[in-house]
Design a protein around this motif. Structure first.
Motif, mmCIF file in Angstrom:
data_model
loop_
_atom_site.group_PDB
_atom_site.id
_atom_site.type_symbol
_atom_site.label_atom_id
_atom_site.label_comp_id
_atom_site.label_asym_id
_atom_site.label_seq_id
_atom_site.Cartn_x
_atom_site.Cartn_y
_atom_site.Cartn_z
ATOM 1 N N ILE A 215 10.806 -35.544 35.886
ATOM 2 C CA ILE A 215 11.347 -36.415 34.833
ATOM 3 C C ILE A 215 11.874 -35.582 33.669
ATOM 4 N N GLY A 216 11.060 -34.647 33.186
ATOM 5 C CA GLY A 216 11.459 -33.854 32.026
ATOM 6 C C GLY A 216 12.617 -32.924 32.301
ATOM 7 N N ILE A 217 12.473 -32.077 33.310
ATOM 8 C CA ILE A 217 13.531 -31.120 33.647
ATOM 9 C C ILE A 217 14.763 -31.857 34.151
ATOM 10 N N GLY A 218 14.532 -32.856 35.013
ATOM 11 C CA GLY A 218 15.651 -33.604 35.582
ATOM 12 C C GLY A 218 16.483 -34.319 34.542
ATOM 13 N N THR A 219 15.822 -34.918 33.557
ATOM 14 C CA THR A 219 16.542 -35.617 32.488
ATOM 15 C C THR A 219 17.429 -34.656 31.714
ATOM 16 N N LEU A 220 16.878 -33.501 31.355
ATOM 17 C CA LEU A 220 17.647 -32.523 30.581
ATOM 18 C C LEU A 220 18.823 -31.975 31.376
ATOM 19 N N LEU A 221 18.580 -31.670 32.642
ATOM 20 C CA LEU A 221 19.675 -31.172 33.478
ATOM 21 C C LEU A 221 20.772 -32.222 33.624
ATOM 22 N N TYR A 222 20.386 -33.480 33.758
ATOM 23 C CA TYR A 222 21.372 -34.555 33.878
ATOM 24 C C TYR A 222 22.214 -34.668 32.605
ATOM 25 N N LEU A 223 21.597 -34.322 31.472
ATOM 26 C CA LEU A 223 22.312 -34.340 30.191
ATOM 27 C C LEU A 223 23.141 -33.068 29.992
ATOM 28 N N GLY A 224 23.089 -32.163 30.964
ATOM 29 C CA GLY A 224 23.878 -30.927 30.875
ATOM 30 C C GLY A 224 23.182 -29.815 30.128
ATOM 31 N N ILE A 225 21.883 -29.963 29.915
ATOM 32 C CA ILE A 225 21.114 -28.977 29.149
ATOM 33 C C ILE A 225 20.243 -28.164 30.095
ATOM 34 N N GLY A 226 20.289 -26.836 29.967
ATOM 35 C CA GLY A 226 19.407 -25.981 30.750
ATOM 36 C C GLY A 226 20.148 -24.970 31.598
ATOM 37 N N ASP A 227 19.589 -23.751 31.659
ATOM 38 C CA ASP A 227 20.210 -22.656 32.411
ATOM 39 C C ASP A 227 19.264 -22.033 33.429
ATOM 40 N N THR A 228 17.969 -22.093 33.166
ATOM 41 C CA THR A 228 16.950 -21.722 34.148
ATOM 42 C C THR A 228 15.825 -22.738 34.042
ATOM 43 N N ILE A 229 15.045 -22.875 35.127
ATOM 44 C CA ILE A 229 13.935 -23.830 35.110
ATOM 45 C C ILE A 229 12.694 -23.201 35.717
ATOM 46 N N ARG A 230 11.545 -23.677 35.254
ATOM 47 C CA ARG A 230 10.276 -23.326 35.892
ATOM 48 C C ARG A 230 9.395 -24.571 35.927
ATOM 49 N N VAL A 231 8.963 -24.951 37.106
ATOM 50 C CA VAL A 231 8.039 -26.065 37.278
ATOM 51 C C VAL A 231 6.630 -25.489 37.203
ATOM 52 N N SER A 232 5.862 -25.884 36.200
ATOM 53 C CA SER A 232 4.511 -25.329 36.009
ATOM 54 C C SER A 232 3.485 -26.221 36.704
ATOM 55 N N LEU A 233 2.904 -25.721 37.784
ATOM 56 C CA LEU A 233 1.933 -26.501 38.539
ATOM 57 C C LEU A 233 0.620 -25.743 38.673
ATOM 58 N N THR A 234 -0.479 -26.475 38.680
ATOM 59 C CA THR A 234 -1.784 -25.872 38.909
ATOM 60 C C THR A 234 -1.960 -25.705 40.408
ATOM 61 N N GLY A 235 -1.799 -24.475 40.896
ATOM 62 C CA GLY A 235 -1.897 -24.243 42.326
ATOM 63 C C GLY A 235 -1.007 -23.111 42.774
ATOM 64 N N ASP A 236 -0.698 -23.095 44.046
ATOM 65 C CA ASP A 236 0.134 -22.054 44.635
ATOM 66 C C ASP A 236 1.551 -22.134 44.055
ATOM 67 N N PRO A 237 2.053 -21.024 43.488
ATOM 68 C CA PRO A 237 3.402 -21.063 42.899
ATOM 69 C C PRO A 237 4.521 -21.348 43.901
ATOM 70 N N ILE A 238 4.217 -21.251 45.197
ATOM 71 C CA ILE A 238 5.199 -21.630 46.216
ATOM 72 C C ILE A 238 5.707 -23.046 45.940
ATOM 73 N N HIS A 239 4.792 -23.936 45.542
ATOM 74 C CA HIS A 239 5.171 -25.326 45.281
ATOM 75 C C HIS A 239 6.083 -25.437 44.058
ATOM 76 N N GLU A 240 5.919 -24.532 43.095
ATOM 77 C CA GLU A 240 6.793 -24.548 41.922
ATOM 78 C C GLU A 240 8.244 -24.334 42.327
ATOM 79 N N VAL A 241 8.451 -23.381 43.234
ATOM 80 C CA VAL A 241 9.809 -23.073 43.686
ATOM 81 C C VAL A 241 10.377 -24.235 44.501
ATOM 82 N N ARG A 242 9.564 -24.774 45.399
ATOM 83 C CA ARG A 242 10.025 -25.885 46.237
ATOM 84 C C ARG A 242 10.424 -27.086 45.386
ATOM 85 N N VAL A 243 9.574 -27.432 44.430
ATOM 86 C CA VAL A 243 9.871 -28.586 43.571
ATOM 87 C C VAL A 243 11.092 -28.308 42.701
ATOM 88 N N GLY A 244 11.166 -27.095 42.162
ATOM 89 C CA GLY A 244 12.314 -26.739 41.332
ATOM 90 C C GLY A 244 13.625 -26.871 42.081
#
Length: 354
Positions: A215-244
């Protein structure tokens, strides 16, 4: 329309401007354990991680960067808190970017030393502001954590670096509140043209963190804002990349890899759609060519509902169909559906490569 920011180089990658939005993650290994850290980074690279960040809590971790860099293929960011000397050590050992919060680095002369080292090596600095580390005077001014408070803290650091003649700056403004974070980034994007690194900090576990980040990252990207992203999750960082990557793909910002679309199942479903969809996603993760693959439970409606897919399957009773662009072209026994689909996907991927 995407907001254009100034272009900045991180290792062999470029961000800002019209460059692709890159997915970042962070290792959760002990950085000083070179073998484990390299092993994790290589797994993240395989998942499509574009930039990796490592914690640098001590001198041993800063020195480890030099050896880690020899074995990885993506830019490395050193994450520094409190100790400016560690920032300098990380730079000397080959970090492609450093992340600091100038507010907790100490005196202005300490920040200047970090800036001089970054200038000498030609690497950027990310000003990483978190809601939990805002300066007391700013908190008092705004009566707590507000979008204006977060942005003022960031701009205070930006102004300090600019005063020192440093402009290779990336900014992040993370909080654990989705609405607050969105408003902070919107405000910052109206005031500066530096690249913005997006994220919802401390987003939570896999399920809740994915929802908040999407919701947060997606909303900003839809508004044209953002150049890199990181999804912060409690767990294996593999999931951060997949979700991103899924967030980027859902917005049409990533034209790479297999996108699996599948029905939610209902009383008409006669095949195990859940298992099939998961298997297809797992066994096509290596394919780089952009393909939309559908896994549908109903022969009657499935092909039509998934007519935008490049290829798909729809299950019946004891058998199913393979279809392309909504048109049925083969009837297959239920037990053969998965392998037939995967074989066709591999063929399509090869055709795309020619």
């Amino acid at each position: 329309m995407r907001r254009l920011t100034r272009e900045i180089k991180i290792g062999d990658k470029k961000i800002g401007g019209n460059n692709p939005i890159l997915v970042q993650s962070m290792t959760n290994t002990d950085t000083a354990d070179i073998e484990k850290t390299v092993e994790q980074i290589k797994l993240l690279e395989k998942e499509g991680c574009d930039i990796i960040r490592v914690a640098v809590p001590d001198e041993k971790s800063a020195k480890a960067i030099k050896e880690i860099k020899k074995h990885i293929n993506i830019p490395l960011v050193a994450d520094i808190h409190f100790n400016y000397k560690l920032a300098i050590k990380a730079i000397e050992n080959g970090a492609d970017k450093i992340r600091i919060n100038p507010g907790n680095i100490g005196k202005e002369e300490n920040v200047r030393k970090v800036v001089e080292a970054a200038k000498e090596r030609g690497i950027p600095i990310r000003i990483g502001v978190n809601a939990g580390s805002l300066e007391k005077d700013i908190l008092n001014k705004y009566g707590g954590i507000t979008p204006e408070a977060v942005v003022e803290s960031a701009l205070k650091s930006v102004n300090l670096l600019e005063k020192m003649g440093f402009y290779d700056i990336v900014i992040s403004l993370k909080t654990s509140s989705v609405p607050l974070t969105i408003e902070a980034y919107k405000l910052a994007s109206s005031k500066v043209d530096y690249p913005l690194h997006l994220g919802i900090t401390e987003a939570g576990t896999l399920e809740s963190g994915t929802i908040k980040s999407a919701i947060g990252i997606g909303t900003l990207l839809y508004l044209g804002i953002g150049d890199t992203i990181r999804v912060s999750l409690t767990g294996d960082p593999i999931h951060e990349v997949r979700v991103g990557r899924q967030i980027l793909r859902a917005l049409g910002l990533l034209k790479e890899g297999v996108e699996v679309i599948s029905c939610p199942t209902c009383g008409r479903t006669k095949i195990d759609v859940i298992r099939l969809a998961n298997e297809v996603e797992k066994r096509t993760s290596h394919i780089k060519k952009p393909l939309r693959v559908a896994v549908m439970g109903c022969v009657v409606n499935g092909p039509g509902e998934a007519k935008e897919a490049d290829i798909g399957i729809a299950g019946g009773d004891g058998e199913g169909v393979l279809f392309k662009r909504g048109k049925i072209y083969k009837i297959v026994k239920e037990q053969d559906l998965l392998e037939e689909l995967l074989k066709e996907i591999e063929e399509m991927a090869k055709e795309e490569e020619k």
